[in-house]
Design a protein around this motif. Structure first.
Motif, short mmCIF file in Angstrom:
data_model
loop_
_atom_site.label_atom_id
_atom_site.label_comp_id
_atom_site.label_asym_id
_atom_site.label_seq_id
_atom_site.Cartn_x
_atom_site.Cartn_y
_atom_site.Cartn_z
N UNK A 118 -9.81 16.56 7.83
CA UNK A 118 -8.49 15.91 7.69
C UNK A 118 -8.30 14.80 8.73
N UNK A 119 -7.55 13.78 8.36
CA UNK A 119 -7.41 12.61 9.23
C UNK A 119 -6.58 12.89 10.47
N UNK A 120 -5.87 14.00 10.48
CA UNK A 120 -5.07 14.33 11.66
C UNK A 120 -5.95 14.65 12.86
N UNK A 121 -7.21 15.04 12.60
CA UNK A 121 -8.11 15.37 13.70
C UNK A 121 -9.28 14.40 13.80
N UNK A 122 -9.11 13.19 13.33
CA UNK A 122 -10.19 12.21 13.29
C UNK A 122 -10.53 11.72 14.69
N UNK A 123 -11.82 11.43 14.93
CA UNK A 123 -12.25 10.94 16.24
C UNK A 123 -11.83 9.48 16.42
N UNK A 124 -11.92 9.01 17.65
CA UNK A 124 -11.50 7.65 17.95
C UNK A 124 -12.37 6.62 17.22
N UNK A 125 -13.69 6.87 17.21
CA UNK A 125 -14.60 5.92 16.55
C UNK A 125 -14.32 5.86 15.05
N UNK A 130 -11.82 3.52 10.07
CA UNK A 130 -10.91 3.67 8.94
C UNK A 130 -9.77 2.66 8.99
N UNK A 131 -9.31 2.35 10.20
CA UNK A 131 -8.28 1.32 10.33
C UNK A 131 -8.79 -0.02 9.78
N UNK A 132 -10.03 -0.33 10.11
CA UNK A 132 -10.62 -1.59 9.64
C UNK A 132 -10.76 -1.60 8.12
N UNK A 133 -11.18 -0.46 7.56
CA UNK A 133 -11.31 -0.35 6.10
C UNK A 133 -9.96 -0.51 5.43
N UNK A 134 -8.92 0.11 5.99
CA UNK A 134 -7.58 0.03 5.40
C UNK A 134 -7.05 -1.40 5.41
N UNK A 135 -7.29 -2.10 6.50
CA UNK A 135 -6.82 -3.49 6.59
C UNK A 135 -7.60 -4.40 5.65
#
Length: 247
Positions: A118-125, A130-135
Protein backbone atom coordinates in the motif's frame (compact mmCIF):
# COMPACT_ATOMS: atom_id res chain seq x y z
CA UNK A 1 27.12 3.07 -81.91
CA UNK A 2 29.13 0.19 -80.41
CA UNK A 3 31.76 2.61 -79.14
CA UNK A 4 29.14 4.74 -77.35
CA UNK A 5 27.60 1.67 -75.76
CA UNK A 6 30.96 0.50 -74.43
CA UNK A 7 31.79 3.91 -72.99
CA UNK A 8 28.40 4.16 -71.28
CA UNK A 9 28.85 0.73 -69.68
CA UNK A 10 32.35 1.62 -68.55
CA UNK A 11 31.41 4.93 -66.93
CA UNK A 12 28.17 3.78 -65.36
CA UNK A 13 28.75 4.13 -61.59
CA UNK A 14 25.38 5.76 -60.95
CA UNK A 15 25.14 4.36 -57.41
CA UNK A 16 28.34 6.03 -56.23
CA UNK A 17 26.90 9.36 -55.12
CA UNK A 18 23.65 7.95 -53.62
CA UNK A 19 25.71 5.32 -51.80
CA UNK A 20 28.06 7.93 -50.34
CA UNK A 21 25.16 10.18 -49.33
CA UNK A 22 23.17 7.42 -47.61
CA UNK A 23 26.23 6.22 -45.72
CA UNK A 24 27.02 9.78 -44.64
CA UNK A 25 23.52 10.00 -43.19
CA UNK A 26 24.07 6.62 -41.53
CA UNK A 27 27.31 7.84 -39.94
CA UNK A 28 25.53 10.95 -38.62
CA UNK A 29 22.82 8.76 -37.09
CA UNK A 30 25.45 6.54 -35.50
CA UNK A 31 27.21 9.51 -33.88
CA UNK A 32 23.85 10.79 -32.65
CA UNK A 33 23.05 7.40 -31.11
CA UNK A 34 26.47 7.32 -29.46
CA UNK A 35 25.83 10.72 -27.92
CA UNK A 36 22.40 9.67 -26.65
CA UNK A 37 23.72 6.40 -25.26
CA UNK A 38 26.46 8.12 -23.29
CA UNK A 39 24.16 10.91 -22.09
CA UNK A 40 21.10 8.91 -21.05
CA UNK A 41 22.08 5.34 -20.17
CA UNK A 42 23.10 4.90 -16.57
CA UNK A 43 24.06 1.22 -16.79
CA UNK A 44 27.78 1.03 -17.75
CA UNK A 45 27.44 -2.51 -19.15
CA UNK A 46 24.45 -1.66 -21.34
CA UNK A 47 26.08 1.59 -22.45
CA UNK A 48 29.25 -0.30 -23.39
CA UNK A 49 27.30 -2.74 -25.57
CA UNK A 50 25.48 0.05 -27.38
CA UNK A 51 28.66 2.07 -27.93
CA UNK A 52 30.48 -0.99 -29.26
CA UNK A 53 27.71 -1.96 -31.70
CA UNK A 54 27.13 1.57 -33.00
CA UNK A 55 30.88 2.18 -33.37
CA UNK A 56 31.23 -0.93 -35.55
CA UNK A 57 28.39 0.22 -37.82
CA UNK A 58 29.89 3.70 -38.11
CA UNK A 59 33.27 2.20 -39.01
CA UNK A 60 31.65 0.05 -41.70
CA UNK A 61 30.11 3.16 -43.25
CA UNK A 62 33.53 4.85 -43.26
CA UNK A 63 35.01 1.84 -45.04
CA UNK A 64 32.12 1.84 -47.53
CA UNK A 65 32.54 5.53 -48.34
CA UNK A 66 36.30 5.07 -48.85
CA UNK A 67 35.64 2.13 -51.16
CA UNK A 68 33.10 4.09 -53.20
CA UNK A 69 35.26 7.23 -53.48
CA UNK A 70 38.45 5.42 -54.45
CA UNK A 71 36.90 2.54 -56.36
CA UNK A 72 38.33 -0.06 -53.95
CA UNK A 73 36.29 -3.22 -54.35
CA UNK A 74 37.89 -4.93 -51.36
CA UNK A 75 36.60 -2.13 -49.12
CA UNK A 76 33.10 -2.58 -50.48
CA UNK A 77 33.31 -6.36 -50.12
CA UNK A 78 34.32 -5.93 -46.46
CA UNK A 79 31.50 -3.42 -46.05
CA UNK A 80 28.95 -5.76 -47.66
CA UNK A 81 30.05 -8.67 -45.47
CA UNK A 82 29.65 -6.61 -42.31
CA UNK A 83 26.26 -5.27 -43.36
CA UNK A 84 25.05 -8.76 -44.25
CA UNK A 85 25.98 -10.10 -40.81
CA UNK A 86 24.58 -7.08 -38.96
CA UNK A 87 21.26 -6.91 -40.84
CA UNK A 88 20.55 -10.64 -40.63
CA UNK A 89 21.47 -10.74 -36.94
CA UNK A 90 19.27 -7.85 -35.84
CA UNK A 91 16.28 -8.91 -37.96
CA UNK A 92 16.35 -12.53 -36.75
CA UNK A 93 17.06 -11.56 -33.14
CA UNK A 94 14.26 -8.99 -33.09
CA UNK A 95 11.77 -11.39 -34.64
CA UNK A 96 12.60 -14.28 -32.31
CA UNK A 97 12.98 -12.38 -29.05
CA UNK A 98 10.18 -9.82 -29.41
CA UNK A 99 7.40 -11.66 -27.59
CA UNK A 100 9.57 -13.11 -24.84
CA UNK A 101 11.45 -9.90 -24.03
CA UNK A 102 8.27 -7.85 -24.39
CA UNK A 103 6.30 -9.91 -21.88
CA UNK A 104 9.15 -10.17 -19.37
CA UNK A 105 9.97 -6.45 -19.32
CA UNK A 106 6.37 -5.33 -19.10
CA UNK A 107 5.61 -7.89 -16.39
CA UNK A 108 8.71 -6.84 -14.44
CA UNK A 109 7.80 -3.15 -14.51
CA UNK A 110 4.20 -3.91 -13.57
CA UNK A 111 5.30 -6.07 -10.65
CA UNK A 112 7.68 -3.30 -9.53
CA UNK A 113 4.80 -0.82 -9.26
CA UNK A 114 2.48 -3.30 -7.55
CA UNK A 115 5.15 -3.99 -4.94
CA UNK A 116 4.77 -0.38 -3.79
CA UNK A 117 1.29 -1.09 -2.45
CA UNK A 118 0.00 0.00 0.00
CA UNK A 119 1.14 3.53 -0.79
CA UNK A 120 0.80 4.62 2.82
CA UNK A 121 4.03 2.74 3.59
CA UNK A 122 5.94 3.54 0.41
CA UNK A 123 9.69 4.21 0.60
CA UNK A 124 11.17 7.60 -0.21
CA UNK A 125 12.74 6.41 -3.47
CA UNK A 126 9.52 4.78 -4.67
CA UNK A 127 7.53 7.82 -3.57
CA UNK A 128 9.72 10.08 -5.71
CA UNK A 129 9.32 7.72 -8.67
CA UNK A 130 5.55 7.57 -8.32
CA UNK A 131 5.30 11.34 -7.95
CA UNK A 132 7.13 11.71 -11.25
CA UNK A 133 4.86 9.15 -12.94
CA UNK A 134 1.75 10.93 -11.65
CA UNK A 135 2.92 14.29 -12.94
CA UNK A 136 4.04 12.97 -16.31
CA UNK A 137 1.02 10.79 -17.10
CA UNK A 138 -1.58 12.90 -15.25
CA UNK A 139 -2.89 10.15 -13.01
CA UNK A 140 -3.15 9.39 -9.29
CA UNK A 141 -2.45 6.25 -7.31
CA UNK A 142 -1.98 2.86 -8.89
CA UNK A 143 -5.13 0.73 -8.78
CA UNK A 144 -8.02 2.65 -7.20
CA UNK A 145 -6.85 6.16 -7.98
CA UNK A 146 -6.56 8.71 -5.17
CA UNK A 147 -7.93 6.15 -2.68
CA UNK A 148 -4.60 4.29 -2.80
CA UNK A 149 -2.98 7.18 -0.92
CA UNK A 150 -5.33 6.89 2.01
CA UNK A 151 -5.34 9.92 4.25
CA UNK A 152 -2.54 11.81 2.51
CA UNK A 153 -2.90 12.72 -1.18
CA UNK A 154 0.30 14.20 -2.64
CA UNK A 155 0.42 17.43 -4.63
CA UNK A 156 1.37 15.48 -7.76
CA UNK A 157 -2.25 14.25 -7.85
CA UNK A 158 -3.66 17.77 -8.08
CA UNK A 159 -5.59 18.23 -11.32
CA UNK A 160 -6.41 21.32 -13.37
CA UNK A 161 -8.00 19.65 -16.39
CA UNK A 162 -11.79 19.21 -15.99
CA UNK A 163 -11.96 16.16 -18.24
CA UNK A 164 -9.43 14.25 -16.13
CA UNK A 165 -10.41 15.43 -12.66
CA UNK A 166 -12.60 14.26 -9.85
CA UNK A 167 -13.63 16.55 -7.00
CA UNK A 168 -13.22 15.44 -3.41
CA UNK A 169 -16.24 16.91 -1.65
CA UNK A 170 -15.98 17.88 1.98
CA UNK A 171 -13.73 15.63 4.02
CA UNK A 172 -14.10 12.49 1.90
CA UNK A 173 -10.39 11.95 2.37
CA UNK A 174 -8.58 12.98 5.52
CA UNK A 175 -5.97 15.59 4.86
CA UNK A 176 -7.52 16.65 1.56
CA UNK A 177 -8.64 20.27 1.18
CA UNK A 178 -12.32 20.85 0.67
CA UNK A 179 -13.40 20.50 -2.97
CA UNK A 180 -9.88 19.46 -4.03
CA UNK A 181 -9.54 18.30 -7.65
CA UNK A 182 -7.35 15.26 -8.29
CA UNK A 183 -6.68 13.04 -11.28
CA UNK A 184 -9.37 10.42 -11.66
CA UNK A 185 -7.46 7.68 -13.51
CA UNK A 186 -5.06 5.33 -11.68
CA UNK A 187 -1.49 5.22 -12.98
CA UNK A 188 -0.86 1.50 -13.36
CA UNK A 189 -2.89 0.85 -16.58
CA UNK A 190 -1.72 4.13 -18.13
CA UNK A 191 1.94 3.48 -17.32
CA UNK A 192 1.83 -0.11 -18.59
CA UNK A 193 0.14 1.02 -21.81
CA UNK A 194 2.81 3.68 -22.41
CA UNK A 195 5.52 1.17 -21.59
CA UNK A 196 4.15 -1.26 -24.19
CA UNK A 197 3.99 1.51 -26.78
CA UNK A 198 7.56 2.63 -26.07
CA UNK A 199 8.87 -0.93 -26.19
CA UNK A 200 7.09 -1.60 -29.49
CA UNK A 201 8.64 1.58 -30.90
CA UNK A 202 12.13 0.48 -29.86
CA UNK A 203 11.65 -2.94 -31.44
CA UNK A 204 10.29 -1.33 -34.62
CA UNK A 205 13.38 0.90 -34.81
CA UNK A 206 15.63 -2.14 -34.42
CA UNK A 207 13.79 -4.03 -37.15
CA UNK A 208 13.82 -0.94 -39.38
CA UNK A 209 17.58 -0.64 -38.85
CA UNK A 210 18.01 -4.18 -40.10
CA UNK A 211 15.95 -3.44 -43.22
CA UNK A 212 17.93 -0.22 -43.80
CA UNK A 213 21.20 -2.16 -43.58
CA UNK A 214 19.82 -4.67 -46.08
CA UNK A 215 19.21 -1.80 -48.51
CA UNK A 216 22.79 -0.62 -48.01
CA UNK A 217 23.98 -4.17 -48.60
CA UNK A 218 22.14 -4.36 -51.94
CA UNK A 219 23.50 -0.95 -52.97
CA UNK A 220 27.06 -2.00 -52.14
CA UNK A 221 26.76 -5.23 -54.16
CA UNK A 222 25.48 -3.35 -57.20
CA UNK A 223 28.22 -0.72 -56.83
CA UNK A 224 30.85 -3.47 -56.69
CA UNK A 225 29.54 -4.74 -60.02
CA UNK A 226 29.64 -1.28 -61.57
CA UNK A 227 33.22 -0.68 -60.40
CA UNK A 228 34.27 -4.12 -61.67
CA UNK A 229 32.85 -3.40 -65.14
CA UNK A 230 34.63 -0.04 -65.26
CA UNK A 231 37.95 -1.58 -64.22
CA UNK A 232 37.57 -4.30 -66.84
CA UNK A 233 36.95 -1.68 -69.51
CA UNK A 234 40.03 0.31 -68.49
CA UNK A 235 42.08 -2.88 -68.56
CA UNK A 236 40.73 -3.54 -72.05
CA UNK A 237 41.91 -0.12 -73.22
CA UNK A 238 45.37 -0.63 -71.73
CA UNK A 239 45.75 -4.00 -73.45
CA UNK A 240 45.11 -2.28 -76.84
CA UNK A 241 42.27 -4.66 -77.60
CA UNK A 242 40.01 -1.71 -78.06
CA UNK A 243 41.19 1.37 -79.95
CA UNK A 244 39.06 4.55 -79.58
CA UNK A 245 37.86 5.79 -82.96
CA UNK A 246 38.06 2.39 -84.56
CA UNK A 247 34.32 2.34 -85.28
Amino acid sequence: MQRSAVVVVADKTSLKRPFIFVNSVHMALCFFMLTMAIAWHRDPIQTGKIVSSVSVMAMLSVIGVIGACRGKRWCLILYASGMAIASQTIIVRTALSYQDVYEKRVAREEAKLLSMMPLSGISKANRTLLYRIQEEFECCGLIEGYKDWGASIPASCNCQYPGKCIRLRGSATLGAPKNQYVYQEPCLPIYVSELKRAFSLVMAIQFGSGVFWMVLLVMSIKLIGQIRRKQEFLALLQSNRYVPGAF
